[in-house]
Design a protein around this motif. Sequence first.
Motif, PDB file in Angstrom:
ATOM      1  N   VAL A   7       4.344  -0.226  10.703  1.00  0.00           N
ATOM      2  CA  VAL A   7       5.228   0.310  10.004  1.00  0.00           C
ATOM      3  C   VAL A   7       4.993   1.637   9.264  1.00  0.00           C
ATOM      4  O   VAL A   7       4.128   1.675   8.818  1.00  0.00           O
ATOM      5  N   PRO A   8       5.613   2.672   9.820  1.00  0.00           N
ATOM      6  CA  PRO A   8       5.361   4.147   9.247  1.00  0.00           C
ATOM      7  C   PRO A   8       5.599   4.193   7.770  1.00  0.00           C
ATOM      8  O   PRO A   8       6.542   3.401   7.074  1.00  0.00           O
ATOM      9  N   LYS A   9       4.847   4.968   7.146  1.00  0.00           N
ATOM     10  CA  LYS A   9       4.987   5.107   5.665  1.00  0.00           C
ATOM     11  C   LYS A   9       5.730   6.315   5.388  1.00  0.00           C
ATOM     12  O   LYS A   9       5.838   7.223   6.067  1.00  0.00           O
ATOM     13  N   THR A  10       6.460   6.291   4.368  1.00  0.00           N
ATOM     14  CA  THR A  10       7.340   7.556   3.965  1.00  0.00           C
ATOM     15  C   THR A  10       6.777   7.739   2.724  1.00  0.00           C
ATOM     16  O   THR A  10       6.067   7.185   1.792  1.00  0.00           O
ATOM     17  N   VAL A  11       7.441   8.819   1.884  1.00  0.00           N
ATOM     18  CA  VAL A  11       6.907   9.482   0.605  1.00  0.00           C
ATOM     19  C   VAL A  11       7.170   8.209  -0.394  1.00  0.00           C
ATOM     20  O   VAL A  11       6.511   8.133  -1.376  1.00  0.00           O
ATOM     21  N   TYR A  12       8.314   7.400  -0.042  1.00  0.00           N
ATOM     22  CA  TYR A  12       8.640   6.350  -1.116  1.00  0.00           C
ATOM     23  C   TYR A  12       8.058   4.969  -0.854  1.00  0.00           C
ATOM     24  O   TYR A  12       8.394   3.915  -1.194  1.00  0.00           O
ATOM     25  N   ALA A  13       7.293   5.086   0.103  1.00  0.00           N
ATOM     26  CA  ALA A  13       6.677   3.508   0.685  1.00  0.00           C
ATOM     27  C   ALA A  13       5.921   2.915  -0.537  1.00  0.00           C
ATOM     28  O   ALA A  13       4.962   3.716  -0.979  1.00  0.00           O
ATOM     29  N   PHE A  14       5.858   1.569  -0.555  1.00  0.00           N
ATOM     30  CA  PHE A  14       4.916   1.013  -1.570  1.00  0.00           C
ATOM     31  C   PHE A  14       4.137   0.123  -0.862  1.00  0.00           C
ATOM     32  O   PHE A  14       4.668  -0.860   0.088  1.00  0.00           O
ATOM     33  N   ASP A  15       2.886  -0.174  -1.334  1.00  0.00           N
ATOM     34  CA  ASP A  15       2.174  -0.890  -0.713  1.00  0.00           C
ATOM     35  C   ASP A  15       2.359  -2.499  -1.338  1.00  0.00           C
ATOM     36  O   ASP A  15       2.047  -3.153  -0.550  1.00  0.00           O
ATOM     37  N   TYR A  16       2.402  -2.646  -2.609  1.00  0.00           N
ATOM     38  CA  TYR A  16       2.715  -3.741  -3.193  1.00  0.00           C
ATOM     39  C   TYR A  16       3.947  -3.958  -3.963  1.00  0.00           C
ATOM     40  O   TYR A  16       4.695  -3.043  -4.671  1.00  0.00           O
ATOM     41  N   GLU A  86      12.554 -10.586 -16.402  1.00  0.00           N
ATOM     42  CA  GLU A  86      11.972 -10.393 -15.071  1.00  0.00           C
ATOM     43  C   GLU A  86      12.610  -9.252 -14.456  1.00  0.00           C
ATOM     44  O   GLU A  86      13.586  -9.094 -14.258  1.00  0.00           O
ATOM     45  N   ILE A  87      11.722  -8.710 -13.900  1.00  0.00           N
ATOM     46  CA  ILE A  87      11.859  -7.551 -13.034  1.00  0.00           C
ATOM     47  C   ILE A  87      10.984  -7.379 -11.473  1.00  0.00           C
ATOM     48  O   ILE A  87      10.030  -8.252 -11.459  1.00  0.00           O
ATOM     49  N   ILE A  88      11.240  -6.579 -10.777  1.00  0.00           N
ATOM     50  CA  ILE A  88      10.564  -6.306  -9.758  1.00  0.00           C
ATOM     51  C   ILE A  88       9.769  -5.080 -10.021  1.00  0.00           C
ATOM     52  O   ILE A  88      10.398  -4.050 -10.342  1.00  0.00           O
ATOM     53  N   LEU A  89       8.356  -5.001  -9.571  1.00  0.00           N
ATOM     54  CA  LEU A  89       7.310  -4.024  -9.753  1.00  0.00           C
ATOM     55  C   LEU A  89       7.115  -3.575  -8.276  1.00  0.00           C
ATOM     56  O   LEU A  89       6.404  -4.450  -7.685  1.00  0.00           O
ATOM     57  N   LYS A  90       7.147  -2.198  -8.222  1.00  0.00           N
ATOM     58  CA  LYS A  90       6.629  -1.604  -6.877  1.00  0.00           C
ATOM     59  C   LYS A  90       5.493  -0.567  -7.236  1.00  0.00           C
ATOM     60  O   LYS A  90       5.635   0.072  -8.141  1.00  0.00           O
ATOM     61  N   THR A  91       4.432  -0.827  -6.490  1.00  0.00           N
ATOM     62  CA  THR A  91       3.184  -0.130  -6.918  1.00  0.00           C
ATOM     63  C   THR A  91       2.576   0.256  -5.438  1.00  0.00           C
ATOM     64  O   THR A  91       3.044  -0.122  -4.500  1.00  0.00           O
ATOM     65  N   GLN A  92       1.572   1.337  -5.639  1.00  0.00           N
ATOM     66  CA  GLN A  92       1.057   1.860  -4.322  1.00  0.00           C
ATOM     67  C   GLN A  92      -0.486   1.485  -4.645  1.00  0.00           C
ATOM     68  O   GLN A  92      -0.996   1.579  -5.807  1.00  0.00           O
ATOM     69  N   LYS A  93      -1.201   1.318  -3.682  1.00  0.00           N
ATOM     70  CA  LYS A  93      -2.543   0.827  -3.567  1.00  0.00           C
ATOM     71  C   LYS A  93      -3.202   1.853  -4.580  1.00  0.00           C
ATOM     72  O   LYS A  93      -3.154   3.205  -4.191  1.00  0.00           O
ATOM     73  N   ASP A  94      -4.204   1.691  -5.347  1.00  0.00           N
ATOM     74  CA  ASP A  94      -5.057   2.196  -6.137  1.00  0.00           C
ATOM     75  C   ASP A  94      -4.246   3.433  -6.865  1.00  0.00           C
ATOM     76  O   ASP A  94      -4.879   4.755  -6.813  1.00  0.00           O
ATOM     77  N   SER A  95      -3.162   3.196  -7.389  1.00  0.00           N
ATOM     78  CA  SER A  95      -2.340   4.127  -8.103  1.00  0.00           C
ATOM     79  C   SER A  95      -2.419   3.911  -9.420  1.00  0.00           C
ATOM     80  O   SER A  95      -1.512   3.943 -10.461  1.00  0.00           O
ATOM     81  N   GLY A 104       4.045   2.666 -11.255  1.00  0.00           N
ATOM     82  CA  GLY A 104       5.094   1.974 -10.750  1.00  0.00           C
ATOM     83  C   GLY A 104       6.558   2.400 -10.719  1.00  0.00           C
ATOM     84  O   GLY A 104       6.999   3.246 -11.693  1.00  0.00           O
ATOM     85  N   VAL A 105       7.264   1.775  -9.888  1.00  0.00           N
ATOM     86  CA  VAL A 105       8.655   1.588 -10.022  1.00  0.00           C
ATOM     87  C   VAL A 105       9.281   0.385 -10.295  1.00  0.00           C
ATOM     88  O   VAL A 105       8.722  -0.770  -9.695  1.00  0.00           O
ATOM     89  N   ILE A 106      10.121   0.428 -11.232  1.00  0.00           N
ATOM     90  CA  ILE A 106      10.641  -0.864 -11.917  1.00  0.00           C
ATOM     91  C   ILE A 106      12.261  -0.964 -11.323  1.00  0.00           C
ATOM     92  O   ILE A 106      12.983  -0.094 -11.319  1.00  0.00           O
ATOM     93  N   ASN A 107      12.506  -2.307 -10.922  1.00  0.00           N
ATOM     94  CA  ASN A 107      13.789  -2.752 -10.390  1.00  0.00           C
ATOM     95  C   ASN A 107      14.363  -3.713 -11.176  1.00  0.00           C
ATOM     96  O   ASN A 107      13.445  -4.824 -11.427  1.00  0.00           O
ATOM     97  N   ASP A 108      15.578  -3.683 -11.662  1.00  0.00           N
ATOM     98  CA  ASP A 108      16.282  -5.074 -12.297  1.00  0.00           C
ATOM     99  C   ASP A 108      17.288  -5.577 -11.553  1.00  0.00           C
ATOM    100  O   ASP A 108      17.413  -4.836 -10.492  1.00  0.00           O
ATOM    101  N   GLU A 109      18.340  -6.195 -12.014  1.00  0.00           N
ATOM    102  CA  GLU A 109      19.456  -6.681 -11.128  1.00  0.00           C
ATOM    103  C   GLU A 109      20.495  -5.337 -11.088  1.00  0.00           C
ATOM    104  O   GLU A 109      21.340  -5.512 -10.396  1.00  0.00           O
ATOM    105  N   ASN A 110      20.309  -4.357 -12.049  1.00  0.00           N
ATOM    106  CA  ASN A 110      21.202  -3.112 -11.951  1.00  0.00           C
ATOM    107  C   ASN A 110      20.503  -2.136 -10.880  1.00  0.00           C
ATOM    108  O   ASN A 110      21.058  -0.859 -11.021  1.00  0.00           O
ATOM    109  N   GLY A 111      19.419  -2.346 -10.438  1.00  0.00           N
ATOM    110  CA  GLY A 111      18.684  -1.292  -9.614  1.00  0.00           C
ATOM    111  C   GLY A 111      17.555  -0.671 -10.131  1.00  0.00           C
ATOM    112  O   GLY A 111      16.724  -1.115 -10.960  1.00  0.00           O
TER     113      GLY A 111
END
Length: 131
Positions: A7-16, A86-95, A104-111
């Motif tokens: 899977v190619p990584k982009t600037v906004y790719a998250f590892d976890y 409850e939220i969704i947390l997106k992080t990058q490795k060793d960040s 991290g970037v946080i997402n909830d039911e509104n985006g």
Amino acid sequence: TLKPITVPKTVYAFDYVYKATIVKVKDGDTLQVDVDLGFDVVLKGIDIRLLNIYAPETFRPKTPEEKEAGLKVKKFLTDRLPIGKEIILKTQKDSKEKYGRYLGVINDENGDVNAAILEFMTSHKIKSNKK
């Protein structure tokens, strides 16, 4: 045999990507969360610095106006992410950044919450604290 998929990584790719629960909003760009790793494993009280968000300081502001602006952003974030949500947390490795917080970037039911903070700051003419 199965071949690995690349899977190619982009600037906004998250590892976890994790499910997490809000414990505390510390200021306009830092949260404390409990991170659900799955299999009944939860990391408690993890500090998350919101990626690309530079809210005005509330702890050591340079001016009373900076503190007031920082408290406005914190209130926006507290209203959007109350304790226990409850939220969704997106992080990058060793960040981890210089204070040991994960980025991290946080997402909830509104985006995308990070994007919502930037929109709030822009619409309220609150300047970024980026150095």
